[in-house]
Design an enzyme around this catalytic site. Structure first.
Site, short mmCIF file in Angstrom:
data_model
loop_
_atom_site.label_atom_id
_atom_site.label_comp_id
_atom_site.label_asym_id
_atom_site.label_seq_id
_atom_site.Cartn_x
_atom_site.Cartn_y
_atom_site.Cartn_z
N ASP A 94 38.78 -33.85 65.01
CA ASP A 94 39.09 -34.99 64.15
C ASP A 94 37.74 -35.17 63.46
O ASP A 94 37.20 -36.40 63.64
CB ASP A 94 39.54 -36.05 65.02
CG ASP A 94 39.88 -37.39 64.09
OD1 ASP A 94 40.12 -37.18 62.82
OD2 ASP A 94 39.98 -38.46 64.62
N ASN A 136 37.38 -46.24 71.40
CA ASN A 136 38.74 -46.08 71.69
C ASN A 136 39.11 -45.09 72.55
O ASN A 136 40.00 -45.20 73.29
CB ASN A 136 39.66 -46.50 70.48
CG ASN A 136 41.04 -46.48 70.96
OD1 ASN A 136 41.49 -47.45 71.51
ND2 ASN A 136 41.74 -45.47 70.73
N HIS A 137 38.48 -44.07 72.17
CA HIS A 137 39.10 -42.63 72.74
C HIS A 137 37.69 -41.79 72.85
O HIS A 137 36.89 -42.02 72.18
CB HIS A 137 40.13 -42.20 71.87
CG HIS A 137 39.68 -42.07 70.55
ND1 HIS A 137 40.20 -43.17 69.53
CD2 HIS A 137 39.13 -41.03 69.66
CE1 HIS A 137 39.68 -42.69 68.34
NE2 HIS A 137 38.95 -41.68 68.57
N ASP A 205 42.69 -42.35 75.29
CA ASP A 205 42.17 -43.67 75.11
C ASP A 205 41.37 -43.92 76.37
O ASP A 205 41.84 -43.91 77.53
CB ASP A 205 43.35 -44.48 74.69
CG ASP A 205 43.75 -44.63 73.37
OD1 ASP A 205 43.46 -43.77 72.74
OD2 ASP A 205 44.01 -45.89 72.86
N ASP A 235 34.98 -47.91 65.48
CA ASP A 235 36.19 -47.29 65.08
C ASP A 235 37.33 -47.68 65.76
O ASP A 235 37.20 -48.04 67.07
CB ASP A 235 35.72 -45.83 65.52
CG ASP A 235 36.76 -44.97 65.20
OD1 ASP A 235 37.15 -44.83 63.68
OD2 ASP A 235 37.67 -44.28 65.87
N GLU A 277 36.36 -51.70 62.20
CA GLU A 277 37.33 -51.04 61.43
C GLU A 277 38.77 -51.26 62.04
O GLU A 277 39.11 -51.04 63.01
CB GLU A 277 37.29 -49.48 61.77
CG GLU A 277 38.14 -48.68 60.73
CD GLU A 277 39.09 -47.43 61.38
OE1 GLU A 277 39.81 -46.75 60.57
OE2 GLU A 277 38.93 -47.26 62.49
N HIS A 342 36.34 -42.03 53.63
CA HIS A 342 36.63 -40.53 54.27
C HIS A 342 37.92 -40.29 54.83
O HIS A 342 38.47 -39.20 55.07
CB HIS A 342 35.71 -40.05 55.44
CG HIS A 342 35.98 -41.00 56.60
ND1 HIS A 342 35.88 -42.40 56.40
CD2 HIS A 342 36.34 -40.93 57.72
CE1 HIS A 342 36.00 -43.02 57.73
NE2 HIS A 342 36.52 -42.19 58.34
N ASP A 343 38.89 -41.20 55.01
CA ASP A 343 40.22 -41.21 55.48
C ASP A 343 41.12 -41.27 54.22
O ASP A 343 40.75 -41.51 53.06
CB ASP A 343 40.59 -42.32 56.14
CG ASP A 343 39.97 -42.13 57.59
OD1 ASP A 343 39.73 -40.96 57.99
OD2 ASP A 343 39.67 -43.10 58.33
C1 NOJ Z 1 39.52 -43.79 62.10
C2 NOJ Z 1 38.58 -42.87 61.33
O1 NOJ Z 1 38.14 -43.46 60.41
C3 NOJ Z 1 39.47 -41.68 61.23
O2 NOJ Z 1 38.86 -40.57 60.33
C4 NOJ Z 1 39.76 -41.19 62.80
O3 NOJ Z 1 40.57 -40.06 62.37
C5 NOJ Z 1 40.45 -42.16 63.60
N1 NOJ Z 1 39.63 -43.59 63.31
C6 NOJ Z 1 40.50 -41.82 64.92
O4 NOJ Z 1 39.02 -42.00 65.27
#
Ligand code: NOJ
Ligand code: CA
Length: 609
Positions: A94, A136-137, A205, A235, A277, A342-343
């Protein structure tokens, strides 16, 4: 006498150039001594991925040495902070948000020493550094998970994560990555239990009900704070704690974790910021500020899609409504505004109707969609239309909050919807028309991703080198608007008040701070528009354009007529009489307009030498 006048004119010109030189101005930026420091309110943040910026050792992957080598470019933009995407050891399933070691640097990007040198070099240029805290994870390859799955069911080690015998708990929790996951539970054959994951199944998680997990987080904070970082982007914070009978988002237990993190950061470095975030509805997004005792900043997720709706519908209402509903923050807090990142351009927190509208308008092909969003960059979303790109940036730099600029968007970089996941918006920075976009000298097959090559947005036509040469380039325009913003604290700290002229294609507001009043007028329509503004509160004041310094007709009790070409905007400072008179000796434009770097001077001027 004549000679004397000539000399003083030359001196005056020289002193104006000194004042206007961007390098001088950057050197003048100080790391604030204010207590508690509110530096983040005046900041402009540049978001960048180490791997995407510059490759120093020609292995096809950007690295810390490369990023450090390009710090002057970032500094010349006029930004004051850099937010780095995850750079930790990771299986990279990821893109690094699957961390396998929190206190190290992924060797492909360099070493902890390289990171330290990068931070020092950034600080030397008065640039702060914000890094990712992804708690979170973890990756399923993290030693904590490998240990947990083998440990006894009731052990502290197993309880680092969230387990179930049945995989049926917390069923109200939504699935976030709907294109790839069908459940938030995954079976682990070693543990012989299901584990909880809000994102990919390879990202189990962490369990914040286990105090040992919080202890680990504190150790991570200490490690990076000791290396000099100035902030953490938190995050995926809404999902830290889950509870039966809830959707597992924004729970009070999660807010308690954040308060503990804030207290720890405060104790170690009160100047360090936390940036949440939290992709949530307005009220929940606001909750991440707590009572000023959780995050200093939070991304303004509610605003972002509404900017795109407003410009598509040519109507100000989506913006005015959301800004007015999200104005009440604790005094020390600040939104982080963004257009792209970036998302995917996330559409999770809009109505179904709004989402369908935005998909139809902006994702012209199914390939451009992912999950509940659109995987495109700013320039491609706006068809490369310079006027709309400028207008959206004008919102980014004038609405309440701290602007966050995604790398490459300052030159109008393109994307590649054929790449998997969100890789299409994470391609190499377009430095030049050369091989590999000037990003790397590796064999092109070794590049972490291919550079953009399409005729409109590819590196042959859109690149830093060319834009540095051309005075009117988007890059130079961005440098200019950032300087104008930096020159007026009202943008970062001021109150906002909307005017509502009859013509709702015009967005009109004032930003006011410490006696300074800025009037912003934007035309959301593609065609020319006019309105009669009621500016009677400011009768007697003189509007002065913040970009060029031109003085407009004085405001009176009568309606003030404005006319704007399609997709254009004005930023005026409303000067009182005295200030307006002073302008004759101290022109505003000399302070605000950046002297372009030598390479950016008009060609004719360069030829003349
Ligand atoms: C948010 C991040 O911006 C994203 O790129 C990521 O895939 C998820 N959190 C999981 O960490
Ligand atoms: Ca490299």
């Amino acid at each position: 006498m004549g000679r004397h006048r000539h000399n003083s004119k030359r001196e005056a010109a020289a002193s104006m150039t000194r004042r206007a030189d961007p390098r001088t101005r950057i050197a003048e930026r100080t790391i604030s001594a204010e207590k508690p420091s509110l530096w983040y309110k005046d900041a402009v943040i540049y978001q960048v991925h180490v791997k995407s910026f510059f490759d120093s050792n020609d292995d096809g992957i950007g690295d810390f040495a490369g990023l450090t080598a390009k710090l002057d470019y970032i500094s010349d933009l006029g930004v004051s902070a850099i937010w780095l995407l995850p750079f930790y050891p990771s299986p990279l399933k990821d893109d690094g948000y699957d961390i396998s070691d929190y206190c190290a640097v992924n060797p492909v990007y360099g070493t902890v020493e390289d990171f330290r040198s990068f931070v020092e070099a950034a600080h030397a240029r008065k640039l702060r550094v914000i890094i990712e805290l992804v708690i979170n994870h973890t990756s399923d390859q993290h030693p904590w998970f490998q240990r947990a799955r083998r440990a006894h069911k009731d052990s502290v080690e197993r309880q680092y994560y969230v387990w179930s015998e049945t995989g049926h708990e917390y069923e109200e929790a939504r699935i976030i990555f709907i294109d790839s996951e069908i459940s938030n539970w995954a079976w682990d054959p070693v543990a012989r239990q299901y584990y909880w994951h809000r994102f990919y199944s390879h990202q189990p998680d962490l369990n914040f009900r286990n105090p040992h997990v919080m202890r680990e987080v504190k150790a991570i904070l200490a490690f990076w704070l000791d290396l000099g970082v100035d902030g953490f982007r938190l995050d995926a914070v809404p999902y830290l704690v889950e509870r039966s009978g809830t959707d597992g988002e924004n729970l009070p237990e999660t807010h308690s974790v954040l308060k503990a993190i804030r207290a720890e950061v405060e104790r170690r470095n009160p100047d360090c910021v936390l940036l949440a975030e939290a992709n949530q509805w307005p009220e929940d997004a606001l909750s991440y500020f707590g009572q000023g005792d959780e995050c200093h900043m939070a991304f303004h997720f509610p605003l972002m899609p509404r900017l795109f709706i407003a410009i598509a519908q040519e109507n100000r209402e989506p913006i005015t409504e959301i800004v007015e509903n999200t104005m009440q923050l604790p005094a020390c807090c600040q939104w982080a505004i963004f257009l792209r990142n970036h998302d995917e351009l996330t559409l999770e927190m809009v109505t179904d109707e709004e989402r369908d509208y935005l998909w139809t308008f902006y994702a012209t092909h199914r390939r451009m969609r992912i999950n509940l969003g659109i995987r495109r960059r700013l320039a491609t979303l706006l068809d490369g239309d310079r006027r709309r790109i400028e207008l959206m940036n004008a919102f980014l730099f004038s609405l309440p909050g701290t602007p966050v600029l995604y790398y490459g968007d300052e030159i109008g970089m393109g994307d590649n919807p054929f790449l998997g996941d969100r890789d299409g918006v994470r391609t190499p920075m377009q430095w030049s028309a050369d091989r590999n976009a000037g990003f790397s000298r590796a064999d092109s097959v070794a590049l972490y991703l291919p550079p953009i090559i399409d005729p409109l947005f590819g590196h042959e036509s859109v690149n830093v080198e060319v834009q540095q040469q051309v005075r009117s380039s988007l890059l130079n325009w961005m440098r200019w608007i950032i300087r104008v913003r930096n020159a007026h604290q009202a943008f970062g700290r001021g109150d906002i008040a909307f005017l509502r002229p009859e013509n709702d294609k015009l967005l009109v507001f004032t930003r006011t701070y410490a006696g300074e009043i800025i009037l912003c007028i934007a035309n959301l329509s593609e065609t020319a528009q006019a309105a009669a503004l009621d500016l009677s509160t400011y009768a007697g004041r003189v509007p002065v354009d913040l970009f060029g310094g031109c003085t407009m007709p004085t405001v009176s009790e009568q309606a003030y007529t404005v006319m704007l070409p399609g997709h254009s905007f004005y930023w005026f400072k409303l000067l009182c009489d005295d200030e307006a008179r002073l302008r004759h000796t101290e022109p505003l434009e000399a302070k605000d307009r950046p002297e372009l770097p030598p390479a950016a001077k008009p060609r004719a001027q360069r030829l003349k030498g």
